[in-house]
Each structure stands twice: as structure tokens, then as C-alpha cells.
Write an enzyme that holds these catalytic residues in place. Structure first.
Site, short mmCIF file in Angstrom:
data_model
loop_
_atom_site.label_atom_id
_atom_site.label_comp_id
_atom_site.label_asym_id
_atom_site.label_seq_id
_atom_site.Cartn_x
_atom_site.Cartn_y
_atom_site.Cartn_z
N GLU A 1 -3.41 12.31 5.18
CA GLU A 1 -2.83 11.16 4.51
C GLU A 1 -1.33 11.11 4.79
O GLU A 1 -0.54 11.77 4.11
CB GLU A 1 -3.06 11.27 3.00
CG GLU A 1 -4.51 11.23 2.60
CD GLU A 1 -4.70 10.60 1.22
OE1 GLU A 1 -5.54 9.71 1.11
OE2 GLU A 1 -3.99 10.98 0.28
N GLU B 1 1.12 12.66 -3.89
CA GLU B 1 1.77 12.34 -5.18
C GLU B 1 1.94 13.60 -6.01
O GLU B 1 2.91 13.74 -6.76
CB GLU B 1 0.96 11.25 -5.91
CG GLU B 1 1.19 9.89 -5.27
CD GLU B 1 -0.01 8.96 -5.29
OE1 GLU B 1 -0.92 9.15 -6.11
OE2 GLU B 1 -0.03 8.03 -4.45
N ASN C 1 -10.14 7.50 -4.69
CA ASN C 1 -9.14 8.15 -5.54
C ASN C 1 -8.55 7.07 -6.45
O ASN C 1 -7.71 6.29 -6.02
CB ASN C 1 -8.06 8.77 -4.64
CG ASN C 1 -6.91 9.34 -5.44
OD1 ASN C 1 -6.99 9.48 -6.66
ND2 ASN C 1 -5.82 9.69 -4.74
N TRP C 2 -9.02 7.06 -7.69
CA TRP C 2 -8.58 6.00 -8.61
C TRP C 2 -7.16 6.24 -9.12
O TRP C 2 -6.59 5.35 -9.76
CB TRP C 2 -9.52 5.90 -9.81
CG TRP C 2 -10.88 5.39 -9.51
CD1 TRP C 2 -11.41 5.06 -8.28
CD2 TRP C 2 -11.91 5.14 -10.47
NE1 TRP C 2 -12.70 4.62 -8.43
CE2 TRP C 2 -13.04 4.67 -9.76
CE3 TRP C 2 -11.99 5.27 -11.86
CZ2 TRP C 2 -14.23 4.32 -10.40
CZ3 TRP C 2 -13.18 4.92 -12.49
CH2 TRP C 2 -14.29 4.45 -11.76
N LYS C 3 -6.64 7.42 -8.91
CA LYS C 3 -5.30 7.77 -9.44
C LYS C 3 -5.28 7.51 -10.95
O LYS C 3 -6.30 7.67 -11.61
CB LYS C 3 -4.21 7.00 -8.69
CG LYS C 3 -4.40 7.13 -7.18
CD LYS C 3 -3.23 6.69 -6.37
CE LYS C 3 -3.56 6.86 -4.88
NZ LYS C 3 -2.44 6.60 -4.00
N HIS D 1 -2.65 16.33 -3.08
CA HIS D 1 -2.33 14.93 -2.78
C HIS D 1 -0.80 14.78 -2.72
O HIS D 1 -0.08 15.43 -3.47
CB HIS D 1 -2.92 14.02 -3.86
CG HIS D 1 -2.81 12.58 -3.50
ND1 HIS D 1 -1.66 11.85 -3.71
CD2 HIS D 1 -3.70 11.74 -2.90
CE1 HIS D 1 -1.85 10.63 -3.26
NE2 HIS D 1 -3.08 10.53 -2.77
N GLY E 1 -7.36 4.79 -2.00
CA GLY E 1 -6.70 4.58 -3.28
C GLY E 1 -6.89 3.15 -3.74
O GLY E 1 -7.92 2.79 -4.31
N GLY E 2 -5.90 2.30 -3.47
CA GLY E 2 -5.88 0.92 -3.97
C GLY E 2 -7.19 0.17 -3.80
O GLY E 2 -7.69 -0.45 -4.76
P1 PGA Z 1 -4.02 3.99 -0.73
O1 PGA Z 1 -4.02 5.51 -1.31
O2 PGA Z 1 -5.39 3.74 -0.19
O3 PGA Z 1 -3.72 3.16 -1.93
O4 PGA Z 1 -2.98 3.94 0.30
C1 PGA Z 1 -4.67 6.54 -0.62
C2 PGA Z 1 -4.53 7.83 -1.39
O5 PGA Z 1 -3.48 8.03 -2.02
O6 PGA Z 1 -5.43 8.69 -1.37
#
Ligand code: PGA
Length: 259
Positions: free
Chosen positions: A167, A97, A9-11, A95, A234-235
Site C-alpha cells: 500500500e 495509518e 478495510n472499513w477503517k 497499516h 478502503g473508501g
Molecule cells: P483506500 O484505502 O482504498 O481508501 O485508498 C486503502 C487502505 O487504506 O487500505
């Protein structure tokens, strides 16, 4: 043996040229994975170009969100059909966010899930509790509430096309990863929700990913944990070496299981 999944997930990261360069290099480094499914979820703007690169590989393309209406006056929104036309097969929905920054409700997420399935996209539906909810002992209730709201009225064949990502909100982007015990407990809870709505068989077959500060350093321990069928990252998915290392860890785990 059940295939495991590593999804990125590159956001809101990487513009179009950056995405192309990154994907071209990354896809070459992931060529040897035979047991692990990889899904890349870049921002909307990069979907088409990345789709063209991934079409020549076994890596799947996913989006990070969509709207439930098919078309019309919804300025700034993207439909499931538009995603499909970029060769997207998956879409992340719900998600944390989206839930917390953009105030997406359980009801909205359900509508998106239904529209995605109708269009032939496979949803990666995220659920998870906040720190405050965990500390006040409400984790199980929150998981149940989010699960039931998202998956209500689904047929078995629709559910077969879904992936669930657990998550915990307190672990996302914080560097605080859930312990294998915490993750396993939540995944078991989610699996029992699938079993009571559908069947034990469906629950066993369901892919339940863990997401929240997954890094090369903790991936081996987590993937060896009962009930974790892969990761949503993510990160660490933004750094080629880290993402490849996590994918290799999952592949190695499966290779050892086969012996
Ligand atoms: P993270 O994010 O690996 O940066 O904690 C995970 C996600 O939001 O899917």
C-alpha cells in the site's frame, strides 16, 4: 488456480446497526463468488455481530489492528484471543495509518505479527513507501526494511499463514492509484524478498495484495497485472455497489483465466 483475495478495510466507519444492515445486504450480493476470497475488516465494535452474519457465508472476518500482549493492564487495547473469540480469522497489521498517525514502529508490528500467528490469526501485513520516499528513490529500501522487520524469524509454516498488502502511502485515500507498472514492480520486489528468505515456491504462492485508491474503474486493469493477487480496499469498500463491482471484476478475471 491461485485464489485471489478482496479485503475490505472499513477503517473508523459504520456503527454497529449500520454495519449489520450493510453486511446483510453485501453478503447476499457476494454469494456467487467461487474463486475469490472476501475478507471484511470492520471496526472492533462490529466484529461480533458481523461474525454471526458471516458465519453463515463463505466470507471471512478480519480486524484492523490488535495488541501483542495476551491480556493485562493495557487500557484500550484488544488481544488476538479476543479477536478470535468474535470469529475473526484475519487481522490487518502495520497499516500506514497505524504507522504514521499512531507511531507504530517496525518492532511493535513484528511483535503483533508474532502474537497473531501464535493465536491462529492470519495477518494481512501492510508495507509501503511515502511519496517523499518514492521521489527520493528509496522505495525498494523502505519495502525491504518494513518486510524484514515484520517477517524476521518466521518459520515457513507461519509465513504460509500471512498475506502481504503493498500500500503506497501516497495512494491511500488520495484517489491517486499506482499505475499497474508501479504496483507490479513493487510486488515483484516483495516477492523476491520472500524468495530469498524462504523459497521461490513460497514466493509464488504468497498472496500479495495491492491497496490504495482501488475503485471499480481501475480494478480490471490492476487485477490483470502480473503479481497482483487481490486488493485491500478502503473508501470503495464502504459503498456496496463499488465493493461488489470490484469483487465481481476479480471473479470475472479468474473465470476468464480458467477457460
Ligand atoms: P483506500 O484505502 O482504498 O481508501 O485508498 C486503502 C487502505 O487504506 O487500505
Amino acid at each position: 488456480m491461485k485464489r485471489l483475495i478482496v479485503a475490505a478495510n472499513w477503517k473508523m466507519n459504520k456503527n454497529v446497526p449500520e454495519s449489520i444492515v450493510f453486511t446483510e445486504r453485501l453478503s447476499k450480493n457476494l454469494l456467487n463468488l467461487r474463486r475469490t476470497d472476501i475478507i471484511l475488516c470492520p471496526p472492533y465494535t462490529s466484529l461480533f455481530n458481523i461474525g454471526e452474519i458471516l458465519n453463515k457465508t463463505d466470507i471471512y472476518l478480519g480486524a484492523q489492528n490488535m495488541y501483542f500482549e495476551a491480556s493485562g493492564a493495557y487500557t484500550g487495547e484488544i488481544s488476538a484471543d479476543m479477536l478470535k473469540s468474535t470469529s475473526c480469522q484475519y487481522v490487518i497489521l502495520g497499516h500506514s495509518e497505524r504507522r504514521h498517525i499512531f507511531n507504530e514502529s517496525d518492532d511493535l508490528i513484528h511483535k503483533k505479527l508474532a502474537a497473531a500467528l501464535e493465536t491462529g490469526l492470519k495477518p494481512i501485513l501492510c508495507i509501503g513507501e511515502t511519496l517523499e520516499e518514492r521521489q527520493s528513490g528509496r522505495t525498494v529500501n523502505i519495502l525491504k526494511k518494513q518486510y524484514v522487520a515484520a517477517f524476521r524469524n518466521l518459520s515457513e509454516s507461519q509465513m504460509r499463514n500471512c498475506i502481504i498488502a503493498y500500500e503506497p502511502v501516497w495512494a491511500i485515500g488520495t484517489g491517486i492509484v499506482a499505475t499497474p507498472e508501479q504496483a507490479s514492480e513493487a510486488h515483484k520486489e516483495i516477492r523476491s524478498l520472500v524468495a530469498s528468505q524462504f523459497s521461490y515456491k513460497m514466493a509464488t504462492e504468497m498472496a500479495i495484495l495491492y491497496g490504495g485508491s482501488v475503485k471499480p474503474e481501475n480494478a480490471a486493469e490492476l487485477i490483470a497485472t502480473d503479481d497482483i493477487d487481490g486488493f485491500l480496499i478502503g473508501g470503495a469498500s464502504l459503498v456496496e455497489e463499488q465493493f461488489v463491482s470490484i469483487a465481481d471484476t476479480v471473479e470475472d478475471y479468474l473465470a476468464k483465466q480458467e477457460k
